[in-house]
Design an enzyme around this catalytic site. Structure first.
Site, short mmCIF file in Angstrom:
data_model
loop_
_atom_site.label_atom_id
_atom_site.label_comp_id
_atom_site.label_asym_id
_atom_site.label_seq_id
_atom_site.Cartn_x
_atom_site.Cartn_y
_atom_site.Cartn_z
N SER A 210 0.85 -1.19 0.00
CA SER A 210 0.00 0.00 0.00
C SER A 210 0.88 1.24 0.00
O SER A 210 2.02 1.20 0.50
CB SER A 210 -0.90 0.02 1.24
OG SER A 210 -1.55 1.27 1.38
N TYR B 50 -1.74 -0.61 10.32
CA TYR B 50 -1.94 -0.99 8.91
C TYR B 50 -0.70 -0.63 8.10
O TYR B 50 -0.21 -1.44 7.30
CB TYR B 50 -3.17 -0.28 8.36
CG TYR B 50 -3.43 -0.54 6.89
CD1 TYR B 50 -3.95 -1.76 6.46
CD2 TYR B 50 -3.17 0.44 5.94
CE1 TYR B 50 -4.19 -2.00 5.12
CE2 TYR B 50 -3.41 0.22 4.60
CZ TYR B 50 -3.92 -1.01 4.19
OH TYR B 50 -4.15 -1.23 2.86
#
Length: 267
Positions: A148, A161
């Site tokens: 990501s 995350y």
């Protein structure tokens, strides 16, 4: 010029039932590969397979909880039995938990780390075992891990995350080194998707606004677009196209790399 044609190859996409995973499965199938949609959500996964088949693709659903070593072994075996081989594994399955560090929920964070980091590591493990010489597929191949842009920027509310996606970056590079050193014939790369308005992306916008980091979900999305030189959010096909490239012979001399697909946000 080498093409992006995947005809004759077989892919497994974890988290392939919906969102980015479904888009990646569709793009891989459109490039000519047979696709196993692997997911814990059987109903949605089978609907995705039906949609792929309606477009002429060869596709199967395989049940997979990416945290479970035995489930990975079974999913890879089922893919090879049903589709005749395994050449591409896309480790896409993941979840996102939004929390300020001061409010960190250890249980939710542990579950996310298991899915995002351990799940990807197990996907690499079983891809290597199947694709290496002497494996059940045994012809080498490509692994594409989904990290990501959160691995490359500091965005509030998603510390764990971000850490999990940074871990995927490191897993990718070590796996590529091991594959090369041990002669597995498997290239391993990852992509860093930017924010995309899937269910997960929309959830992030809503939750960061609820934490008081932005005035509204729309303001959160607008802030991300404002940080992106190309001036927009990502789309599913932007990410899917990058996966097809890394799965194809057009990237045959690329391994251990992280490809930003974020409109320049993480530069």
């Amino acid at each position: 010029m080498t093409s992006y044609d995947l005809t004759g190859r077989t892919a497994l996409v974890s988290g392939g039932a919906q969102g980015l995973g479904a888009g990646m499965a569709e793009a891989i199938a459109a490039a000519g590969a047979a696709v196993a949609v692997a997911d814990i959500d059987a109903d949605t996964g089978r609907q995705t397979v039906d949609a792929l088949r309606s477009k002429g693709a060869k596709a199967e659903f395989v049940l997979l909880d990416v945290r479970d070593d035995a489930a990975w072994e079974a999913a890879v075996s089922s893919t090879i039995d049903a589709l005749g081989g395994l050449d591409i594994v896309v480790n896409n399955a993941g979840i996102e938990v939004t929390d300020l560090l001061i409010d960190l929920d250890p249980s939710a964070a542990s579950n996310m780390l298991e899915i995002n980091v351990l799940g990807t590591a197990l996907g690499i493990k079983h891809a290597f075992r199947a694709m290496r010489p002497g494996g059940a597929a045994g012809s080498g191949g490509a692994v594409i891990n989904i990290a990501s842009v959160a691995a490359t920027i500091a965005f509030p509310g998603i510390a764990l995350y971000s850490a999990s996606k940074s871990g995927i970056d490191r897993l990718t590079r070590v796996a590529a080194a091991e594959s090369g050193k041990l002669g597995y014939g498997v290239r391993v790369n990852c992509i860093y998707p930017g924010l995309t308005p899937t269910a997960m992306g929309n959830k992030l916008a809503v939750e960061t606004a609820a934490l008081g980091l932005f005035e509204s979900p729309e303001a959160a999305a607008g802030a991300v677009a404002g940080l992106t030189p190309l001036g927009r959010l990502g789309q599913v096909d932007d990410m899917a196209d990058a996966v097809v490239f890394l799965a194809s012979d057009a990237s045959k001399f690329i391994t251990g790399a992280g490809l930003p697909v974020d409109g320049g946000m993480g530069m």
